[in-house]
Design a protein around this motif. Sequence first.
Motif, short mmCIF file in Angstrom:
data_model
loop_
_atom_site.label_atom_id
_atom_site.label_comp_id
_atom_site.label_asym_id
_atom_site.label_seq_id
_atom_site.Cartn_x
_atom_site.Cartn_y
_atom_site.Cartn_z
N VAL A 281 0.84 -1.20 0.00
CA VAL A 281 0.00 0.00 0.00
C VAL A 281 0.87 1.25 0.00
N GLU A 282 1.91 1.24 0.83
CA GLU A 282 2.80 2.40 0.90
C GLU A 282 3.50 2.63 -0.44
N GLU B 17 0.95 4.24 -2.83
CA GLU B 17 0.68 5.62 -2.43
C GLU B 17 1.90 6.51 -2.68
N VAL C 213 -5.22 2.98 -4.49
CA VAL C 213 -5.03 1.58 -4.09
C VAL C 213 -6.25 0.72 -4.40
N LEU D 264 -7.14 -2.82 -3.01
CA LEU D 264 -6.69 -3.76 -1.98
C LEU D 264 -7.04 -5.17 -2.43
N VAL E 272 -4.79 3.91 5.21
CA VAL E 272 -4.71 4.40 3.83
C VAL E 272 -5.02 5.89 3.77
N VAL F 266 -10.09 3.29 -0.92
CA VAL F 266 -9.56 2.21 -1.76
C VAL F 266 -10.71 1.42 -2.38
N LYS G 106 -13.34 4.95 4.19
CA LYS G 106 -12.05 4.61 3.57
C LYS G 106 -12.20 3.71 2.35
#
Length: 388
Positions: A142-143, A146, A152, A154, A181, A185, A224
Amino acid sequence: MPSTVMLPQPDRSLRAYTFRPPAAFAPPTAPLRSRVFFAAAHIVADPLADVTPASPPALDWEATLAYRRYLWSLGLGVAEAMDTAQRGMGLDWLTARDLIMRSVAEARAVGGVIACGAGTDHLPPSPNLTLDQVESAYAEQVEAVEHAGGRVILMASRALAACARGPDDYARVYGRILSQVREPVIIHWLGDMFDPHLAGYWGSRNLDDAMMTALAIIHDHAAKIDGIKISLLDAHREVQMRRRLPPGVRMYSGDDFNYPDLILGDNQGYSDALLGIFDAIAPAASAALQALDADDPSRFQAILEPTVPLSRHIFQAPTYYYKTGVVFLAYLNGHQNHFRMVGGQESARSIVHLAQLLVLADQAGVLRDPDLAAARMRHVLALAGIEG
């Protein structure tokens, strides 16, 4: 004069097939607005790389990125580094991360919409894994997405499916990742027909129970979550879930068997789409969405319905080999100059399967140049010992 090619049949005979005139699908002149359409994009292997099926993959970066530019030119969004890009079937995380970085930069340059898969595929699945390890693996990917500037998706986790002991473990892992996040997403629920390692996802092999677990997570973290893509090839279950989503959370259809009706919707709503088949039928998908924008649902159906037999053929069991058909169609349409795939997956479908795919693609109007398709099909047939 129309091109004709001799195609092998299931009974081992050869039959002449004459191509139809190509369809005329025009690209959009304005942004598409009625639905959100993502095409899960394939990758193009480097045919001259000295690799084996066990080697790290080697990509033809220019051809791979050119195809994404093509999808954006049609007004479609790109879902990057998903299972269509052979994620988990030849595309490792290090190469996927490079692909994400390059594609996000391309999207930024042309103003294209992109979302990128973040999963745990660099963590080998094992029942001995801890949830902390799964969370750390998710957080790393995820990082990376981003940091590249991507949105993202997931992805479902083989590692989590291997070690989770029940629905509570899914709620914990997804809850912790979603709390971290930066932007909403897309959650991806991939059925075991696409990946047998994901059987029993959300903590149950009963799909009704699994859906309730996923819905509970979505309701708990709705702020989110942009939407959920479900790839179960079950139109009834997709509609059921769609009607139970919180306000503002989209249903992205991943049903490559029933997408026209699901996208068109009913008096209680509709599905947006994130589909592997949209890679293969991109001009038709774009034209269909243009028809919706023009408030012409009859034309929408007339464009997409002929593509359904093609899609059902490409995604027939074993469904996870659908990538072969997607890449084969890209080859027939001149988007790449070879029919080679990462991990040797070009051999995953038979010559009879590919011959029927050619016919269905022609009947769906998604062959850009029938003469080119015929010439390229003859090359493939020659490799199978079929001349003429």
